[in-house]
Scaffold this motif. Structure first.
Motif, PDB file in Angstrom:
ATOM      1  N   GLN A 115       0.826  -1.201   0.000  1.00 59.57           N
ATOM      2  CA  GLN A 115       0.000   0.000   0.000  1.00 59.57           C
ATOM      3  C   GLN A 115       0.867   1.261   0.000  1.00 59.57           C
ATOM      4  O   GLN A 115       0.623   2.190  -0.775  1.00 59.57           O
ATOM      5  CB  GLN A 115      -0.901   0.005   1.241  1.00 59.57           C
ATOM      6  CG  GLN A 115      -1.927  -1.117   1.276  1.00 59.57           C
ATOM      7  CD  GLN A 115      -2.794  -1.061   2.520  1.00 59.57           C
ATOM      8  OE1 GLN A 115      -3.221   0.018   2.936  1.00 59.57           O
ATOM      9  NE2 GLN A 115      -3.066  -2.213   3.130  1.00 59.57           N
ATOM     10  N   LYS A 116       1.897   1.263   0.836  1.00 57.07           N
ATOM     11  CA  LYS A 116       2.773   2.433   0.914  1.00 57.07           C
ATOM     12  C   LYS A 116       3.548   2.628  -0.385  1.00 57.07           C
ATOM     13  O   LYS A 116       3.730   3.753  -0.852  1.00 57.07           O
ATOM     14  CB  LYS A 116       3.736   2.268   2.089  1.00 57.07           C
ATOM     15  CG  LYS A 116       3.060   2.324   3.457  1.00 57.07           C
ATOM     16  CD  LYS A 116       4.060   2.086   4.569  1.00 57.07           C
ATOM     17  CE  LYS A 116       3.373   2.109   5.940  1.00 57.07           C
ATOM     18  NZ  LYS A 116       4.331   1.821   7.037  1.00 57.07           N
ATOM     19  N   GLY A 117       4.007   1.536  -0.975  1.00 55.01           N
ATOM     20  CA  GLY A 117       4.767   1.627  -2.212  1.00 55.01           C
ATOM     21  C   GLY A 117       3.930   2.065  -3.396  1.00 55.01           C
ATOM     22  O   GLY A 117       4.436   2.689  -4.341  1.00 55.01           O
ATOM     23  N   MET A 118       2.653   1.735  -3.365  1.00 57.20           N
ATOM     24  CA  MET A 118       1.762   2.098  -4.463  1.00 57.20           C
ATOM     25  C   MET A 118       1.070   3.441  -4.247  1.00 57.20           C
ATOM     26  O   MET A 118       0.219   3.839  -5.041  1.00 57.20           O
ATOM     27  CB  MET A 118       0.715   1.008  -4.678  1.00 57.20           C
ATOM     28  CG  MET A 118       1.266  -0.271  -5.294  1.00 57.20           C
ATOM     29  SD  MET A 118       1.914  -0.045  -6.997  1.00 57.20           S
ATOM     30  CE  MET A 118       3.669   0.231  -6.695  1.00 57.20           C
ATOM     31  N   LEU A 119       1.427   4.139  -3.167  1.00 59.22           N
ATOM     32  CA  LEU A 119       0.931   5.500  -2.948  1.00 59.22           C
ATOM     33  C   LEU A 119       1.966   6.457  -3.527  1.00 59.22           C
ATOM     34  O   LEU A 119       3.012   6.717  -2.931  1.00 59.22           O
ATOM     35  CB  LEU A 119       0.733   5.761  -1.459  1.00 59.22           C
ATOM     36  CG  LEU A 119       0.208   7.164  -1.086  1.00 59.22           C
ATOM     37  CD1 LEU A 119      -1.143   7.438  -1.737  1.00 59.22           C
ATOM     38  CD2 LEU A 119       0.127   7.314   0.430  1.00 59.22           C
ATOM     39  N   ILE A 120       1.694   6.943  -4.734  1.00 60.71           N
ATOM     40  CA  ILE A 120       2.636   7.790  -5.459  1.00 60.71           C
ATOM     41  C   ILE A 120       1.993   9.151  -5.703  1.00 60.71           C
ATOM     42  O   ILE A 120       0.936   9.239  -6.344  1.00 60.71           O
ATOM     43  CB  ILE A 120       3.037   7.140  -6.797  1.00 60.71           C
ATOM     44  CG1 ILE A 120       3.609   5.733  -6.543  1.00 60.71           C
ATOM     45  CG2 ILE A 120       4.032   8.001  -7.558  1.00 60.71           C
ATOM     46  CD1 ILE A 120       3.832   4.928  -7.813  1.00 60.71           C
ATOM     47  N   ASP A 121       2.621  10.182  -5.174  1.00 59.32           N
ATOM     48  CA  ASP A 121       2.097  11.547  -5.309  1.00 59.32           C
ATOM     49  C   ASP A 121       0.642  11.643  -4.864  1.00 59.32           C
ATOM     50  O   ASP A 121      -0.189  12.302  -5.503  1.00 59.32           O
ATOM     51  CB  ASP A 121       2.236  12.034  -6.752  1.00 59.32           C
ATOM     52  CG  ASP A 121       3.694  12.141  -7.183  1.00 59.32           C
ATOM     53  OD1 ASP A 121       4.539  12.428  -6.319  1.00 59.32           O
ATOM     54  OD2 ASP A 121       3.968  11.925  -8.381  1.00 59.32           O
ATOM     55  N   GLY A 122       0.324  10.931  -3.776  1.00 61.59           N
ATOM     56  CA  GLY A 122      -1.003  11.016  -3.193  1.00 61.59           C
ATOM     57  C   GLY A 122      -2.061  10.158  -3.854  1.00 61.59           C
ATOM     58  O   GLY A 122      -3.237  10.238  -3.492  1.00 61.59           O
ATOM     59  N   VAL A 123      -1.662   9.320  -4.817  1.00 56.51           N
ATOM     60  CA  VAL A 123      -2.618   8.470  -5.534  1.00 56.51           C
ATOM     61  C   VAL A 123      -2.184   7.007  -5.413  1.00 56.51           C
ATOM     62  O   VAL A 123      -1.001   6.695  -5.542  1.00 56.51           O
ATOM     63  CB  VAL A 123      -2.700   8.871  -7.032  1.00 56.51           C
ATOM     64  CG1 VAL A 123      -3.671   7.955  -7.772  1.00 56.51           C
ATOM     65  CG2 VAL A 123      -3.112  10.324  -7.163  1.00 56.51           C
ATOM     66  N   TYR A 124      -3.157   6.132  -5.167  1.00 62.47           N
ATOM     67  CA  TYR A 124      -2.877   4.693  -5.123  1.00 62.47           C
ATOM     68  C   TYR A 124      -2.984   4.106  -6.533  1.00 62.47           C
ATOM     69  O   TYR A 124      -3.863   4.495  -7.307  1.00 62.47           O
ATOM     70  CB  TYR A 124      -3.880   3.976  -4.208  1.00 62.47           C
ATOM     71  CG  TYR A 124      -3.688   4.266  -2.740  1.00 62.47           C
ATOM     72  CD1 TYR A 124      -2.619   3.712  -2.038  1.00 62.47           C
ATOM     73  CD2 TYR A 124      -4.586   5.079  -2.050  1.00 62.47           C
ATOM     74  CE1 TYR A 124      -2.449   3.964  -0.684  1.00 62.47           C
ATOM     75  CE2 TYR A 124      -4.417   5.348  -0.699  1.00 62.47           C
ATOM     76  CZ  TYR A 124      -3.351   4.780  -0.023  1.00 62.47           C
ATOM     77  OH  TYR A 124      -3.182   5.044   1.316  1.00 62.47           O
ATOM     78  N   TYR A 125      -2.092   3.142  -6.825  1.00 66.76           N
ATOM     79  CA  TYR A 125      -2.078   2.530  -8.157  1.00 66.76           C
ATOM     80  C   TYR A 125      -2.118   1.001  -8.077  1.00 66.76           C
ATOM     81  O   TYR A 125      -1.718   0.412  -7.071  1.00 66.76           O
ATOM     82  CB  TYR A 125      -0.815   2.952  -8.922  1.00 66.76           C
ATOM     83  CG  TYR A 125      -0.804   4.413  -9.316  1.00 66.76           C
ATOM     84  CD1 TYR A 125      -1.404   4.841 -10.495  1.00 66.76           C
ATOM     85  CD2 TYR A 125      -0.194   5.367  -8.502  1.00 66.76           C
ATOM     86  CE1 TYR A 125      -1.399   6.186 -10.857  1.00 66.76           C
ATOM     87  CE2 TYR A 125      -0.182   6.711  -8.850  1.00 66.76           C
ATOM     88  CZ  TYR A 125      -0.787   7.105 -10.028  1.00 66.76           C
ATOM     89  OH  TYR A 125      -0.789   8.430 -10.379  1.00 66.76           O
ATOM     90  N   HIS A 126      -2.581   0.378  -9.162  1.00 70.66           N
ATOM     91  CA  HIS A 126      -2.562  -1.076  -9.287  1.00 70.66           C
ATOM     92  C   HIS A 126      -1.127  -1.586  -9.148  1.00 70.66           C
ATOM     93  O   HIS A 126      -0.231  -1.144  -9.878  1.00 70.66           O
ATOM     94  CB  HIS A 126      -3.070  -1.506 -10.670  1.00 70.66           C
ATOM     95  CG  HIS A 126      -4.525  -1.826 -10.730  1.00 70.66           C
ATOM     96  ND1 HIS A 126      -5.081  -2.884 -10.036  1.00 70.66           N
ATOM     97  CD2 HIS A 126      -5.529  -1.255 -11.444  1.00 70.66           C
ATOM     98  CE1 HIS A 126      -6.378  -2.937 -10.312  1.00 70.66           C
ATOM     99  NE2 HIS A 126      -6.672  -1.958 -11.151  1.00 70.66           N
TER     100      HIS A 126
END
Length: 254
Positions: A157-168
Protein backbone atom coordinates in the motif's frame (compact mmCIF):
# COMPACT_ATOMS: atom_id res chain seq x y z
CA UNK A 1 9.74 3.68 -1.89
CA UNK A 2 13.42 4.50 -1.63
CA UNK A 3 15.05 3.04 -4.78
CA UNK A 4 18.50 3.15 -3.15
CA UNK A 5 19.36 0.17 -0.94
CA UNK A 6 22.68 1.46 0.40
CA UNK A 7 25.78 3.43 -0.51
CA UNK A 8 29.34 2.16 -0.98
CA UNK A 9 32.16 4.72 -1.25
CA UNK A 10 29.78 7.30 -2.65
CA UNK A 11 28.15 4.90 -5.12
CA UNK A 12 24.42 4.34 -4.72
CA UNK A 13 23.44 0.68 -4.93
CA UNK A 14 19.86 0.50 -6.13
CA UNK A 15 17.27 -2.15 -5.35
CA UNK A 16 16.63 -2.53 -9.10
CA UNK A 17 20.09 -3.94 -9.70
CA UNK A 18 19.98 -6.06 -6.57
CA UNK A 19 16.77 -7.78 -7.63
CA UNK A 20 18.03 -8.41 -11.16
CA UNK A 21 21.23 -9.93 -9.77
CA UNK A 22 19.26 -11.97 -7.23
CA UNK A 23 16.94 -13.24 -9.95
CA UNK A 24 19.92 -14.38 -12.00
CA UNK A 25 21.51 -16.18 -9.03
CA UNK A 26 18.27 -17.94 -8.09
CA UNK A 27 17.83 -18.93 -11.74
CA UNK A 28 21.32 -20.44 -11.85
CA UNK A 29 20.66 -22.46 -8.69
CA UNK A 30 17.32 -23.66 -10.07
CA UNK A 31 18.99 -24.63 -13.36
CA UNK A 32 21.25 -26.99 -11.43
CA UNK A 33 18.10 -28.85 -10.37
CA UNK A 34 16.26 -28.74 -13.71
CA UNK A 35 19.32 -29.88 -15.67
CA UNK A 36 19.40 -33.02 -13.53
CA UNK A 37 15.75 -33.73 -14.38
CA UNK A 38 16.75 -34.04 -18.04
CA UNK A 39 20.30 -35.31 -17.44
CA UNK A 40 21.65 -32.30 -19.30
CA UNK A 41 25.17 -30.90 -19.03
CA UNK A 42 24.89 -28.18 -16.37
CA UNK A 43 28.31 -26.71 -17.17
CA UNK A 44 27.30 -26.24 -20.79
CA UNK A 45 24.08 -24.60 -19.66
CA UNK A 46 26.14 -22.17 -17.56
CA UNK A 47 28.29 -21.39 -20.60
CA UNK A 48 25.16 -20.53 -22.58
CA UNK A 49 23.88 -18.39 -19.69
CA UNK A 50 27.12 -16.44 -19.31
CA UNK A 51 27.07 -15.63 -23.02
CA UNK A 52 23.34 -14.98 -23.39
CA UNK A 53 22.68 -12.94 -20.22
CA UNK A 54 24.78 -9.85 -21.06
CA UNK A 55 23.46 -9.94 -24.64
CA UNK A 56 19.93 -10.15 -23.22
CA UNK A 57 20.55 -7.05 -21.06
CA UNK A 58 21.79 -5.15 -24.10
CA UNK A 59 18.77 -6.32 -26.08
CA UNK A 60 16.35 -5.40 -23.31
CA UNK A 61 17.78 -1.89 -23.16
CA UNK A 62 17.94 -1.44 -26.94
CA UNK A 63 14.32 -2.60 -27.29
CA UNK A 64 13.16 -0.08 -24.68
CA UNK A 65 15.21 2.81 -26.07
CA UNK A 66 13.92 2.24 -29.62
CA UNK A 67 10.34 2.79 -28.49
CA UNK A 68 11.21 5.62 -26.11
CA UNK A 69 13.88 7.32 -28.21
CA UNK A 70 12.41 10.80 -27.75
CA UNK A 71 13.49 10.59 -24.11
CA UNK A 72 17.12 10.02 -25.09
CA UNK A 73 17.73 11.81 -28.38
CA UNK A 74 18.94 14.99 -26.67
CA UNK A 75 21.10 13.16 -24.13
CA UNK A 76 22.37 9.93 -25.70
CA UNK A 77 24.67 9.11 -22.80
CA UNK A 78 21.53 8.26 -20.80
CA UNK A 79 20.98 5.31 -23.13
CA UNK A 80 23.67 3.51 -21.12
CA UNK A 81 22.16 4.33 -17.74
CA UNK A 82 20.04 1.33 -16.77
CA UNK A 83 20.28 1.82 -13.00
CA UNK A 84 16.85 3.45 -12.88
CA UNK A 85 15.06 0.90 -15.04
CA UNK A 86 14.25 0.83 -18.71
CA UNK A 87 14.79 -2.84 -19.55
CA UNK A 88 12.13 -4.54 -21.68
CA UNK A 89 11.88 -8.29 -21.11
CA UNK A 90 10.76 -9.03 -24.66
CA UNK A 91 13.92 -7.50 -26.06
CA UNK A 92 15.95 -9.49 -23.56
CA UNK A 93 14.34 -12.78 -24.55
CA UNK A 94 14.78 -12.15 -28.27
CA UNK A 95 18.44 -11.12 -28.05
CA UNK A 96 19.26 -13.77 -25.45
CA UNK A 97 17.77 -16.54 -27.58
CA UNK A 98 19.65 -15.33 -30.66
CA UNK A 99 22.92 -15.48 -28.71
CA UNK A 100 22.04 -18.95 -27.38
CA UNK A 101 21.15 -20.14 -30.89
CA UNK A 102 24.48 -18.98 -32.33
CA UNK A 103 26.41 -20.61 -29.48
CA UNK A 104 24.58 -23.94 -29.62
CA UNK A 105 24.94 -24.08 -33.40
CA UNK A 106 28.67 -23.50 -33.03
CA UNK A 107 28.92 -26.20 -30.35
CA UNK A 108 26.61 -28.53 -32.32
CA UNK A 109 24.16 -28.75 -29.41
CA UNK A 110 20.36 -28.78 -29.50
CA UNK A 111 19.05 -25.36 -28.48
CA UNK A 112 15.58 -26.60 -27.49
CA UNK A 113 16.99 -29.10 -25.00
CA UNK A 114 18.76 -26.32 -23.15
CA UNK A 115 15.87 -23.87 -23.59
CA UNK A 116 13.49 -26.34 -21.94
CA UNK A 117 15.75 -26.70 -18.92
CA UNK A 118 16.41 -22.95 -18.72
CA UNK A 119 12.76 -21.85 -19.02
CA UNK A 120 11.86 -22.20 -15.29
CA UNK A 121 15.01 -20.25 -14.39
CA UNK A 122 14.20 -17.47 -16.83
CA UNK A 123 10.72 -16.90 -15.49
CA UNK A 124 11.68 -17.13 -11.81
CA UNK A 125 14.29 -14.48 -12.60
CA UNK A 126 11.54 -12.35 -14.10
CA UNK A 127 9.37 -12.88 -11.01
CA UNK A 128 12.14 -11.64 -8.71
CA UNK A 129 13.22 -8.84 -11.05
CA UNK A 130 9.73 -7.32 -11.01
CA UNK A 131 10.30 -6.27 -7.41
CA UNK A 132 12.96 -3.90 -8.68
CA UNK A 133 10.14 -2.10 -10.51
CA UNK A 134 8.33 -1.80 -7.21
CA UNK A 135 11.23 0.05 -5.57
CA UNK A 136 11.57 2.25 -8.65
CA UNK A 137 7.84 3.11 -8.45
CA UNK A 138 7.41 2.00 -12.06
CA UNK A 139 5.55 -0.65 -14.08
CA UNK A 140 2.40 -0.02 -12.06
CA UNK A 141 -1.17 0.17 -13.27
CA UNK A 142 -3.76 2.89 -13.22
CA UNK A 143 -5.29 4.56 -10.14
CA UNK A 144 -7.30 2.50 -7.66
CA UNK A 145 -9.31 3.34 -4.58
CA UNK A 146 -7.98 3.12 -1.06
CA UNK A 147 -10.57 0.41 -0.42
CA UNK A 148 -9.10 -1.70 -3.20
CA UNK A 149 -5.45 -1.25 -2.20
CA UNK A 150 -6.27 -1.91 1.48
CA UNK A 151 -6.58 -5.61 0.60
CA UNK A 152 -2.81 -5.73 0.09
CA UNK A 153 -0.05 -5.79 2.75
CA UNK A 154 0.90 -2.43 4.26
CA UNK A 155 4.25 -2.17 2.49
CA UNK A 156 2.53 -2.69 -0.88
CA UNK A 157 0.00 0.00 0.00
CA UNK A 158 2.77 2.43 0.91
CA UNK A 159 4.77 1.63 -2.21
CA UNK A 160 1.76 2.10 -4.46
CA UNK A 161 0.93 5.50 -2.95
CA UNK A 162 2.64 7.79 -5.46
CA UNK A 163 2.10 11.55 -5.31
CA UNK A 164 -1.00 11.02 -3.19
CA UNK A 165 -2.62 8.47 -5.53
CA UNK A 166 -2.88 4.69 -5.12
CA UNK A 167 -2.08 2.53 -8.16
CA UNK A 168 -2.56 -1.08 -9.29
CA UNK A 169 0.48 -3.13 -8.15
CA UNK A 170 0.83 -4.75 -11.56
CA UNK A 171 4.43 -5.67 -10.78
CA UNK A 172 3.00 -7.92 -8.04
CA UNK A 173 0.39 -9.49 -10.33
CA UNK A 174 3.07 -10.41 -12.84
CA UNK A 175 5.47 -11.65 -10.17
CA UNK A 176 2.84 -13.99 -8.73
CA UNK A 177 1.83 -15.20 -12.20
CA UNK A 178 5.45 -15.89 -13.07
CA UNK A 179 5.96 -17.99 -9.93
CA UNK A 180 2.88 -20.06 -10.82
CA UNK A 181 4.17 -20.53 -14.38
CA UNK A 182 7.59 -21.53 -13.03
CA UNK A 183 6.02 -24.31 -10.96
CA UNK A 184 3.99 -25.50 -13.96
CA UNK A 185 7.11 -25.57 -16.13
CA UNK A 186 9.02 -27.62 -13.56
CA UNK A 187 6.12 -30.08 -13.51
CA UNK A 188 6.16 -30.33 -17.31
CA UNK A 189 9.92 -30.77 -17.26
CA UNK A 190 9.55 -33.72 -14.89
CA UNK A 191 7.39 -35.47 -17.48
CA UNK A 192 8.33 -36.80 -20.90
CA UNK A 193 7.43 -34.38 -23.67
CA UNK A 194 8.82 -33.52 -27.06
CA UNK A 195 11.78 -31.14 -27.05
CA UNK A 196 10.66 -27.53 -27.00
CA UNK A 197 7.39 -28.18 -25.17
CA UNK A 198 8.52 -26.60 -21.90
CA UNK A 199 10.13 -23.59 -23.57
CA UNK A 200 7.16 -22.85 -25.82
CA UNK A 201 4.85 -23.34 -22.83
CA UNK A 202 6.91 -20.70 -21.05
CA UNK A 203 6.46 -18.34 -23.99
CA UNK A 204 2.72 -19.04 -24.18
CA UNK A 205 1.89 -18.97 -20.48
CA UNK A 206 3.97 -15.90 -19.74
CA UNK A 207 2.43 -14.13 -22.74
CA UNK A 208 -1.06 -15.06 -21.58
CA UNK A 209 -0.58 -13.40 -18.20
CA UNK A 210 1.36 -10.46 -19.60
CA UNK A 211 -1.38 -9.67 -22.14
CA UNK A 212 -3.97 -9.05 -19.43
CA UNK A 213 -1.63 -7.38 -16.94
CA UNK A 214 -0.26 -5.06 -19.62
CA UNK A 215 -3.78 -3.76 -20.18
CA UNK A 216 -3.70 -2.33 -16.65
CA UNK A 217 -0.35 -0.58 -16.94
CA UNK A 218 0.15 3.14 -17.53
CA UNK A 219 3.71 3.03 -18.93
CA UNK A 220 3.29 0.64 -21.86
CA UNK A 221 5.56 1.00 -24.87
CA UNK A 222 3.31 2.05 -27.75
CA UNK A 223 3.42 1.72 -31.52
CA UNK A 224 0.68 3.18 -33.73
CA UNK A 225 -1.61 3.38 -30.72
CA UNK A 226 -1.11 -0.29 -29.83
CA UNK A 227 0.52 -1.62 -26.67
CA UNK A 228 3.64 -3.34 -28.00
CA UNK A 229 3.79 -5.87 -25.15
CA UNK A 230 0.23 -7.00 -25.87
CA UNK A 231 1.03 -7.42 -29.56
CA UNK A 232 4.14 -9.46 -28.75
CA UNK A 233 2.15 -11.46 -26.20
CA UNK A 234 -0.44 -12.40 -28.81
CA UNK A 235 2.41 -13.51 -31.06
CA UNK A 236 3.84 -15.61 -28.22
CA UNK A 237 0.49 -17.27 -27.55
CA UNK A 238 0.09 -18.01 -31.27
CA UNK A 239 3.56 -19.60 -31.46
CA UNK A 240 2.74 -21.78 -28.45
CA UNK A 241 -0.52 -22.97 -29.96
CA UNK A 242 1.10 -23.62 -33.36
CA UNK A 243 3.86 -25.65 -31.69
CA UNK A 244 1.34 -27.75 -29.74
CA UNK A 245 -0.86 -28.33 -32.81
CA UNK A 246 2.08 -29.38 -34.98
CA UNK A 247 3.31 -31.80 -32.31
CA UNK A 248 -0.17 -33.25 -31.86
CA UNK A 249 -0.56 -33.86 -35.59
CA UNK A 250 2.87 -35.47 -35.78
CA UNK A 251 1.97 -37.73 -32.90
CA UNK A 252 -1.31 -38.83 -34.48
CA UNK A 253 0.46 -39.59 -37.77
CA UNK A 254 3.14 -41.74 -36.14
Amino acid sequence: MNPIAFNIFGLDIRWYGIFIATGMMVGIVLANFTSKLKNLNYDELLNITLISFPIAIIGARAYYVIFEFNQYKDNLIEVFNIRQGGLAIHGGIIFGMIAALIYTRYKKENLLEFADVAAPSIIIGQAIGRWGNFFNSEAHGGPVTQTFISKFPDFIQKGMLIDGVYYHPTFLYESIWNVIVCLLLIYLLSKTFKRGTVFFSYIGLYSLGRFFIEGLRTDSLMFAGIRVAQLISLTGIALWIIFLVINYKRKTLE
